[in-house]
Design an enzyme around this catalytic site. Structure first.
Site, PDB file in Angstrom:
ATOM      1  N   GLN A 141      -9.175  -3.523  -2.429  1.00  0.00           N
ATOM      2  CA  GLN A 141      -8.895  -3.975  -3.803  1.00  0.00           C
ATOM      3  C   GLN A 141      -9.018  -5.482  -3.969  1.00  0.00           C
ATOM      4  O   GLN A 141      -9.062  -5.981  -5.090  1.00  0.00           O
ATOM      5  CB  GLN A 141      -7.478  -3.553  -4.224  1.00  0.00           C
ATOM      6  CG  GLN A 141      -7.323  -2.052  -4.394  1.00  0.00           C
ATOM      7  CD  GLN A 141      -5.923  -1.739  -4.852  1.00  0.00           C
ATOM      8  OE1 GLN A 141      -5.005  -1.662  -4.046  1.00  0.00           O
ATOM      9  NE2 GLN A 141      -5.748  -1.573  -6.157  1.00  0.00           N
ATOM     10  N   GLY A 192       2.057  -1.939  -4.400  1.00  0.00           N
ATOM     11  CA  GLY A 192       1.225  -1.692  -3.232  1.00  0.00           C
ATOM     12  C   GLY A 192      -0.166  -2.242  -3.481  1.00  0.00           C
ATOM     13  O   GLY A 192      -0.587  -2.377  -4.637  1.00  0.00           O
ATOM     14  N   CYS A 213      -2.600   1.968 -11.007  1.00  0.00           N
ATOM     15  CA  CYS A 213      -3.341   1.277  -9.960  1.00  0.00           C
ATOM     16  C   CYS A 213      -3.816  -0.061 -10.506  1.00  0.00           C
ATOM     17  O   CYS A 213      -4.329  -0.118 -11.627  1.00  0.00           O
ATOM     18  CB  CYS A 213      -4.537   2.132  -9.535  1.00  0.00           C
ATOM     19  SG  CYS A 213      -5.528   1.377  -8.237  1.00  0.00           S
ATOM     20  N   LEU A 214      -3.668  -1.121  -9.720  1.00  0.00           N
ATOM     21  CA  LEU A 214      -4.080  -2.451 -10.181  1.00  0.00           C
ATOM     22  C   LEU A 214      -5.590  -2.513 -10.422  1.00  0.00           C
ATOM     23  O   LEU A 214      -6.061  -3.388 -11.138  1.00  0.00           O
ATOM     24  CB  LEU A 214      -3.653  -3.519  -9.175  1.00  0.00           C
ATOM     25  CG  LEU A 214      -2.132  -3.685  -9.028  1.00  0.00           C
ATOM     26  CD1 LEU A 214      -1.802  -4.659  -7.906  1.00  0.00           C
ATOM     27  CD2 LEU A 214      -1.497  -4.131 -10.328  1.00  0.00           C
ATOM     28  N   HIS A 262      -0.995   6.656  -1.798  1.00  0.00           N
ATOM     29  CA  HIS A 262      -1.937   6.059  -2.754  1.00  0.00           C
ATOM     30  C   HIS A 262      -2.742   4.938  -2.079  1.00  0.00           C
ATOM     31  O   HIS A 262      -3.969   4.871  -2.216  1.00  0.00           O
ATOM     32  CB  HIS A 262      -1.135   5.531  -3.962  1.00  0.00           C
ATOM     33  CG  HIS A 262      -1.936   4.796  -4.987  1.00  0.00           C
ATOM     34  ND1 HIS A 262      -2.067   5.231  -6.284  1.00  0.00           N
ATOM     35  CD2 HIS A 262      -2.643   3.629  -4.919  1.00  0.00           C
ATOM     36  CE1 HIS A 262      -2.827   4.382  -6.952  1.00  0.00           C
ATOM     37  NE2 HIS A 262      -3.185   3.394  -6.152  1.00  0.00           N
ATOM     38  N   GLU A 263      -2.049   4.075  -1.330  1.00  0.00           N
ATOM     39  CA  GLU A 263      -2.733   2.934  -0.699  1.00  0.00           C
ATOM     40  C   GLU A 263      -3.647   3.390   0.439  1.00  0.00           C
ATOM     41  O   GLU A 263      -4.745   2.861   0.609  1.00  0.00           O
ATOM     42  CB  GLU A 263      -1.726   1.895  -0.189  1.00  0.00           C
ATOM     43  CG  GLU A 263      -0.811   1.295  -1.254  1.00  0.00           C
ATOM     44  CD  GLU A 263      -1.532   0.834  -2.504  1.00  0.00           C
ATOM     45  OE1 GLU A 263      -2.708   0.424  -2.426  1.00  0.00           O
ATOM     46  OE2 GLU A 263      -0.917   0.906  -3.590  1.00  0.00           O
ATOM     47  N   HIS A 319      -6.859   4.531  -0.788  1.00  0.00           N
ATOM     48  CA  HIS A 319      -7.799   3.439  -1.067  1.00  0.00           C
ATOM     49  C   HIS A 319      -8.671   3.142   0.154  1.00  0.00           C
ATOM     50  O   HIS A 319      -9.841   2.781   0.020  1.00  0.00           O
ATOM     51  CB  HIS A 319      -7.044   2.152  -1.438  1.00  0.00           C
ATOM     52  CG  HIS A 319      -6.706   2.021  -2.899  1.00  0.00           C
ATOM     53  ND1 HIS A 319      -7.664   1.963  -3.883  1.00  0.00           N
ATOM     54  CD2 HIS A 319      -5.511   1.913  -3.534  1.00  0.00           C
ATOM     55  CE1 HIS A 319      -7.061   1.832  -5.066  1.00  0.00           C
ATOM     56  NE2 HIS A 319      -5.751   1.801  -4.883  1.00  0.00           N
TER      57      HIS A 319
HETATM   58 NI    NI Z   1      -4.278   1.620  -6.358  1.00  0.00          NI
END
Ligand code: NI
Length: 170
Positions: free
Chosen positions: A51, A46, A92-93, A134-135, A138
């Site tokens: 991000q 995701g 998380c990236l 989660h997304e 963000h």
């Molecule tokens: Ni994340």
């Protein structure tokens, strides 16, 4: 399509609430495709627009094994959450190689616009529900570490700092 640079903690854009998209045009569609390519390349399941440095309410997700079920969500919002909470490990990236257990509703309903501007709704459970939450977090400037106890959060951040030091000296 292009691979975009992923912003990492503590980039301030990650803390900023993202703006709603008012028009779904080719620029938005290109961003969705670039975000998918960036997510697959990372690899991740995701990615949210902040991000990649764009403070807009845009998310891409693909939790399939074969990486052939991309979801493109514009202005997504959670319209229902199950009362049952489950804890599972998340990463998380924007916090590379850091993982921690996060407790979240097991199932959600999400209403969003697709890449053509058509309103759709989606009921999800398990990994997809977790990933969507989660997304969407963000988009509100919330990282998974913000959902941990202060003690666990500082443990994750200490590990991140240490991993970066090792990477820099390698
Ligand atoms: Ni994340």
């Amino acid at each position: 399509m292009a691979v975009l640079r992923i912003r990492e903690y503590p980039d301030p854009i990650l803390k900023r609430p993202a703006e709603p998209v008012d028009r779904i045009d080719d620029t938005v569609r290109r961003l969705l495709d670039d975000m998918l390519e960036t997510m697959y390349r990372a690899p991740g399941i995701g990615l949210a627009a902040p991000q990649v440095g764009v403070s807009k309410r845009i998310v891409v997700v693909d939790v399939s094994e074969q990486k052939n079920a991309p979801l493109r969500l514009v202005n997504p919002r959670i319209t229902w959450r199950s009362e049952i909470l489950v804890a599972a490990e998340e990463g998380c990236l924007s916090l590379p190689d850091q993982y921690a257990e996060v407790k979240r509703p097991e199932a959600v309903e999400v209403v969003y616009l697709d890449e053509c501007g058509v309103e759709r709704s989606l009921e999800a459970e398990g990994l997809l529900a977790r990933c969507l939450q989660h997304e969407i977090d963000h988009l509100d400037g919330i990282l998974f570490i913000d959902r941990l106890s202060p003690l666990k959060r500082s443990m994750v951040l200490r590990r991140l700092t240490k991993a970066r030091r090792l990477r820099a000296s390698a």
